[in-house]
Design an enzyme around this catalytic site. Structure first.
Site, PDB file in Angstrom:
ATOM      1  CG  ASN A  40      46.565  45.151  53.266  1.00 57.12           C
ATOM      2  OD1 ASN A  40      47.262  45.566  54.188  1.00 57.12           O
ATOM      3  ND2 ASN A  40      47.010  44.273  52.378  1.00 57.12           N
ATOM      4  CG  ASN A  67      53.582  43.480  50.878  1.00 60.09           C
ATOM      5  OD1 ASN A  67      53.296  44.207  51.823  1.00 60.09           O
ATOM      6  ND2 ASN A  67      53.039  42.288  50.714  1.00 60.09           N
ATOM      7  CG  HIS A  68      49.335  43.882  49.326  1.00 60.60           C
ATOM      8  ND1 HIS A  68      49.130  42.780  48.511  1.00 60.60           N
ATOM      9  CD2 HIS A  68      49.504  43.396  50.575  1.00 60.60           C
ATOM     10  CE1 HIS A  68      49.165  41.680  49.257  1.00 60.60           C
ATOM     11  NE2 HIS A  68      49.394  42.020  50.512  1.00 60.60           N
TER      12      HIS A  68
HETATM   13 FE   LIG Z   1      49.155  45.036  55.030  1.00 64.12          FE
HETATM   14 FE   LIG Z   2      52.186  44.471  53.555  1.00 64.67          FE
END
Ligand SMILES: [Fe+2]
Ligand SMILES: [Fe+2]
Length: 270
Positions: A40, A67-68
């Protein structure tokens, strides 16, 4: 081995805290291995290559994703040239990057860092349990093998994280969760000797909704109208994670303590 693991670095607040404080923190803890989650770092979404470089220069040995991982497209070619940045191992075959990296310390000791991603309330990836089992199969901890194995299990559900950790208890040094951006208070050593913490928490501003500005984030729940733009909160970050000591002869954990430095959270300084 002395291992520092730090959770998801969110936005400029988290980045600035890591770049400014990680060198001294690494020295103060006399850490042999530093792993942090960078998924992130780029305005809350993804990791730009220059930020990955900054984390490596500041003292991270390995940077994990989640997931990013693909939010910043320029990371894809970078992953092919920088094996110290890893993504979850259970993306489908053919996905760029790798899910593990073997660190060789200056003194010759070796440590394996692995990332897997859960599937409960997450994207439907391949099985992280069998995937991790396959990655770990060639490795043994302790004398003659790697000194330590660290697994970042990136997942939403505590049940999946605990199930994963108990499945690999005694086979790895540490299973630590990431992704929820909220540090859990359940850090302990499992019966087989693996250190565990459901979530490391984030390195970011906690006057927020999981690192994003609280007003826009709350509006998403008040009004079901799409388009509220999320931006990272920009107050002082709390650097969050855990510090683990392991026995090189077995790879198993001797201790795990939480790390919470700066910002709004109650402090825990390792
Ligand atoms: Fe995260
Ligand atoms: Fe995540």
């Amino acid at each position: 081995m002395r291992i520092l693991f730090l959770g998801d670095v969110v936005g400029r607040s988290g980045r600035d805290a890591i770049v400014a404080q990680l060198p001294a923190l690494r020295t103060r803890l006399n850490a042999d291995l530093v792993v942090l989650n960078g998924e992130n770092a780029s305005h809350g979404f993804g990791l730009a290559p220059d930020m990955a470089r900054a984390f490596l220069v500041a003292g991270a040995d390995v940077v994990t994703l989640g997931n990013h991982a693909w939010d910043r497209k320029e990371l894809i070619p970078y992953l092919e040239t920088e094996p110290r940045v890893i993504r979850p191992l259970n993306f489908p075959p053919g996905t760029p990057g790798r899910g593990h990296y073997e660190v060789v310390l200056a003194d010759g000791r070796r440590a394996l860092v692995v990332q897997a991603m859960g599937r409960l309330f997450m994207d439907a990836l391949d099985d992280p349990f069998r995937g991790a089992q396959a990655v770990l199969a060639p490795y043994r901890m302790g004398t003659g093998g790697v000194s330590a194995i660290v697994v970042d299990f990136h997942a939403e559900a505590s049940s999946e994280k605990l199930s994963f950790a108990h499945s690999f208890d005694g086979r790895v040094s540490l299973v630590v969760g990431t992704h929820t951006h909220t540090p859990s208070g359940d850090h302990h050593i499992l019966v087989g000797g693996t250190a565990y913490m459901t979530d490391a928490g984030m390195c970011g501003d906690y006057d927020s909704v999981i690192g994003m500005q609280k007003g826009a984030a709350a509006l998403r729940f008040w009004r079901k109208v799409p388009g509220e733009k999320l931006s990272p909160a920009d107050g002082e970050a709390t650097i969050c994670g855990c510090f683990v000591e392991t026995d090189d002869a077995t790879g198993l954990a001797r201790s795990i303590v939480p790390i919470r430095i700066g910002g709004r959270l109650a402090q825990a300084l390792g």
